[in-house]
Design an enzyme around this catalytic site. Structure first.
Site, PDB file in Angstrom:
ATOM      1  N   LYS A   1      -1.012  -0.883  -4.058  1.00 19.28           N
ATOM      2  CA  LYS A   1      -1.785  -0.622  -3.956  1.00 19.28           C
ATOM      3  C   LYS A   1      -2.221   0.802  -3.804  1.00 19.28           C
ATOM      4  O   LYS A   1      -1.973   0.674  -3.000  1.00 19.28           O
ATOM      5  CB  LYS A   1      -3.343  -1.632  -2.699  1.00 19.28           C
ATOM      6  CG  LYS A   1      -3.933  -0.811  -2.337  1.00 19.28           C
ATOM      7  CD  LYS A   1      -5.247  -1.491  -0.598  1.00 19.28           C
ATOM      8  CE  LYS A   1      -6.091  -1.761  -0.770  1.00 19.28           C
ATOM      9  NZ  LYS A   1      -6.212   0.084   1.154  1.00 19.28           N
TER      10      LYS A   1
ATOM     11  N   ARG B   1     -15.659  -0.924   4.285  1.00 19.06           N
ATOM     12  CA  ARG B   1     -16.565  -1.348   5.098  1.00 19.06           C
ATOM     13  C   ARG B   1     -17.195  -2.219   5.319  1.00 19.06           C
ATOM     14  O   ARG B   1     -18.363  -2.409   5.973  1.00 19.06           O
ATOM     15  CB  ARG B   1     -16.793   0.393   5.304  1.00 19.06           C
ATOM     16  CG  ARG B   1     -15.767   0.940   5.269  1.00 19.06           C
ATOM     17  CD  ARG B   1     -16.569   3.188   4.962  1.00 19.06           C
ATOM     18  NE  ARG B   1     -15.044   3.504   5.698  1.00 19.06           N
ATOM     19  CZ  ARG B   1     -14.865   4.285   4.680  1.00 19.06           C
ATOM     20  NH1 ARG B   1     -14.837   4.129   3.035  1.00 19.06           N
ATOM     21  NH2 ARG B   1     -13.676   4.777   4.552  1.00 19.06           N
TER      22      ARG B   1
ATOM     23  N   THR C   1       1.006  -1.339  -0.155  1.00 20.99           N
ATOM     24  CA  THR C   1       0.367  -0.013   0.461  1.00 20.99           C
ATOM     25  C   THR C   1       1.203   1.130   0.223  1.00 20.99           C
ATOM     26  O   THR C   1       1.713   1.560   0.897  1.00 20.99           O
ATOM     27  CB  THR C   1      -0.721   0.808   1.137  1.00 20.99           C
ATOM     28  OG1 THR C   1      -1.921  -1.409   0.708  1.00 20.99           O
ATOM     29  CG2 THR C   1      -1.726   1.219   1.401  1.00 20.99           C
TER      30      THR C   1
ATOM     31  N   HIS D   1      -7.905   4.771  -0.766  1.00 23.41           N
ATOM     32  CA  HIS D   1      -7.887   4.312   0.506  1.00 23.41           C
ATOM     33  C   HIS D   1      -9.578   4.035   0.981  1.00 23.41           C
ATOM     34  O   HIS D   1      -9.823   4.162   2.382  1.00 23.41           O
ATOM     35  CB  HIS D   1      -6.809   4.820   1.458  1.00 23.41           C
ATOM     36  CG  HIS D   1      -6.150   4.088   2.385  1.00 23.41           C
ATOM     37  ND1 HIS D   1      -5.179   3.236   2.243  1.00 23.41           N
ATOM     38  CD2 HIS D   1      -6.315   3.893   3.647  1.00 23.41           C
ATOM     39  CE1 HIS D   1      -5.153   2.823   3.777  1.00 23.41           C
ATOM     40  NE2 HIS D   1      -5.673   2.591   4.543  1.00 23.41           N
TER      41      HIS D   1
HETATM   42  C1  FMN Z   1     -11.197   0.199   8.746  1.00 17.51           C
HETATM   43  C2  FMN Z   1     -10.483   0.459   7.674  1.00 17.51           C
HETATM   44  C3  FMN Z   1      -9.069  -0.648   7.717  1.00 17.51           C
HETATM   45  C4  FMN Z   1      -8.402  -0.252   6.860  1.00 17.51           C
HETATM   46  N1  FMN Z   1      -7.493  -0.688   6.663  1.00 17.51           N
HETATM   47  C5  FMN Z   1      -6.643  -0.593   6.180  1.00 17.51           C
HETATM   48  C6  FMN Z   1      -4.984  -1.969   5.499  1.00 17.51           C
HETATM   49  O1  FMN Z   1      -4.875  -1.486   6.668  1.00 17.51           O
HETATM   50  N2  FMN Z   1      -4.702  -2.056   4.338  1.00 17.51           N
HETATM   51  C7  FMN Z   1      -4.867  -0.945   3.810  1.00 17.51           C
HETATM   52  O2  FMN Z   1      -3.870  -0.789   2.246  1.00 17.51           O
HETATM   53  N3  FMN Z   1      -5.614  -0.158   3.183  1.00 17.51           N
HETATM   54  C8  FMN Z   1      -6.846  -0.379   3.933  1.00 17.51           C
HETATM   55  N4  FMN Z   1      -8.185   0.698   3.948  1.00 17.51           N
HETATM   56  C9  FMN Z   1      -8.418   0.947   3.030  1.00 17.51           C
HETATM   57  C10 FMN Z   1      -9.541  -0.163   1.912  1.00 17.51           C
HETATM   58  O3  FMN Z   1      -7.899  -1.544   1.893  1.00 17.51           O
HETATM   59  C11 FMN Z   1     -10.129  -0.419   1.712  1.00 17.51           C
HETATM   60  O4  FMN Z   1      -9.910   0.663   0.217  1.00 17.51           O
HETATM   61  C12 FMN Z   1     -11.665   0.507   1.374  1.00 17.51           C
HETATM   62  O5  FMN Z   1     -11.663   0.557   2.454  1.00 17.51           O
HETATM   63  C13 FMN Z   1     -12.404   0.764   0.289  1.00 17.51           C
HETATM   64  O6  FMN Z   1     -13.587   1.315   0.187  1.00 17.51           O
HETATM   65  P1  FMN Z   1     -14.649   0.946   0.727  1.00 17.51           P
HETATM   66  O7  FMN Z   1     -14.532   0.810   2.626  1.00 17.51           O
HETATM   67  O8  FMN Z   1     -15.493   1.673   0.755  1.00 17.51           O
HETATM   68  O9  FMN Z   1     -14.815  -0.302   0.600  1.00 17.51           O
HETATM   69  C14 FMN Z   1      -8.754   0.609   5.657  1.00 17.51           C
HETATM   70  C15 FMN Z   1     -10.603   0.747   5.809  1.00 17.51           C
HETATM   71  C16 FMN Z   1     -11.116   1.016   6.820  1.00 17.51           C
HETATM   72  C17 FMN Z   1     -12.788   1.297   6.342  1.00 17.51           C
END
Ligand code: FMN
Length: 400
Positions: A271, A350, A207, A295
């Site tokens: 990513k 989410r 990422t 993200h």
């Molecule tokens: C609570 C939370 C924690 C996240 N933690 C990470 C993580 O540890 N690593 C990462 O690459 N993306 C992280 N993300 C981003 C997600 O991988 C993803 O890009 C994003 O949630 C997609 O959007 P959506 O929540 O609308 O589906 C996180 C997202 C959320 C909501």
């Protein structure tokens, strides 16, 4: 082992930002101090449900989940950065494309299964990496890991999970990828990557959009609210490497991407890509895929949304490199539109966390089942019997 509660709660403006934002992005703050002994759960009652959930639309999940989640956990999951403009645009952007159905094709059923980097999955929907799921469910990542395997698709483990990356592999038989927040300490980066390879993760996801913490204001407002005690599943084991090694590498470069590849020999996906130029550079460096993402609107606000840059990236890569996108996917029609514009799969952040809060592994499975059913319905009504038949000519730009 704990997830550095002090980092979230330390005094001072800068510290306050990193305190809220560090947890909010699921990553340790840059320059984070060594972990402390476990804090107690401070009277929080985390959801510990295990049941199928009845879903009419995934859009209902957020409000339902808010009723059962602890306030900080909900703010952490539901919030975005800054004005949350990007987070809202992730939802709005899909509706700038209309689906042009091809009727009278004579087919009776549609098959939503597909293959991504050599693995057959039940539907082109995988689990996005989400850190710190200990704020969502009493069993941390376990419900999402198990629910994803039950749904027959791929789980992407965040390096900042409460469960260790080995325990996550052991928890279900499903296919797993490992997402790394590249640490500032090269020895720790090596350790994490080698552990992931030894645990038989199939793909490394690096990422690149979260090298520093962002302005997650919902979480910042709740600093001081009770936090669940959070274990740190992947803290360093290499002698001489301390907890400080968890700090993210701020000055990340393409060399770090190369390092993931050379250290593991595994396919690497980048990513956080949002431009054709960066996607082409990833391809030039031998990456197996690009993951278009902002993200979930949680890092730099006012960045474009993945679905908007997708057509230009797909045009640049011409099918040579896998494309995953995420952000605001709530409908089978969203999955369909992403595929028609050139994605090989979409990832859910989410919605799976809300499924976990509401029903544990069965709740997560319910989310996948609902989306797969809606996607299959969309395929059938649009006249596309297979995932391969979903093409650019299935869409038109919406007239505004
Ligand atoms: C609570 C939370 C924690 C996240 N933690 C990470 C993580 O540890 N690593 C990462 O690459 N993306 C992280 N993300 C981003 C997600 O991988 C993803 O890009 C994003 O949630 C997609 O959007 P959506 O929540 O609308 O589906 C996180 C997202 C959320 C909501």
């Amino acid at each position: 082992m704990t997830l550095f509660r002090r980092e979230f709660l330390s005094a001072g403006a800068a510290a306050t930002l990193s305190a809220g934002a560090a947890l909010a992005q699921g990553a340790p703050a840059a320059g984070a101090r060594a972990p402390e002994p476990p804090p107690t759960s401070a009277g929080n009652s985390l959801p510990d449900n295990e049941k199928k959930i009845r879903i009419v639309t995934l859009r209902d999940l957020e409000a339902e989940a808010e009723k059962v989640m602890v306030p900080f956990g909900f703010a952490y999951v539901a919030g975005g950065a800054g004005d949350e403009w990007t987070m809202k645009e992730n939802l709005a952007a899909f509706n700038r494309w209309t689906i042009m159905p091809n009727y009278l094709t004579g087919h009776r059923s549609s098959d939503p299964s597909t293959t991504i980097l050599g693995t057959r999955i039940a539907c082109p929907v995988i689990a996005a990496p989400v850190g710190n799921q200990g704020v969502v469910h009493a069993q941390g990542e376990l419900p999402t890991v198990k629910g994803t395997a039950l749904a027959g698709t791929t789980y992407v483990t965040s390096s900042v999970s409460q469960m260790s990356l080995e325990d996550i592999v052991a928890a279900s038989s499903g296919d797993k990828w490992f997402q790394i927040y590249f640490p500032d300490d090269r020895s720790f980066a090596t350790e994490l990557l080698q552990r992931a390879k030894a645990a038989e993760y199939k793909v490394i996801v690096i990422t690149v959009d979260a090298t520093i913490t962002s302005n997650r204001e919902r979480a910042t407002r709740l600093i001081g609210a009770p936090l669940p005690g959070l274990a740190m599943g992947n803290s360093p084991g290499t002698p001489g490497v301390t907890g400080n090694a968890m700090a993210m590498k701020i000055d990340l470069t393409w060399d770090d991407v190369d390092f993931c590849r050379s250290t593991t020999g595994l396919p690497v996906i980048v990513k956080g890509i949002l431009s054709p130029a960066q996607a082409l550079e990833a391809e030039r460096r031998g990456c197996a895929g690009v993951w278009l993402s902002n993200h979930g609107g949680r890092q730099l606000d006012n960045t474009p949304y993945a679905i908007t840059v997708l057509p230009r990236v797909a045009e640049a890569l011409k099918g040579r490199t896998a494309i995953i996108i995420d952000g605001g996917v709530y409908r089978g029609q969203d999955v369909f539109r992403a595929l028609a514009l050139g994605a090989n799969a979409v990832a859910l952040g989410r919605p799976l966390q809300y499924g976990s809060a509401l029903g544990g592994a069965q709740g997560v499975r319910s989310v996948y089942d609902h989306l797969r059913t809606e996607f299959t319905m969309t395929m059938q009504l649009a006249g596309t019997p297979t995932v391969q038949s979903i093409a650019r000519n299935c869409l038109e730009r919406a007239e505004t």
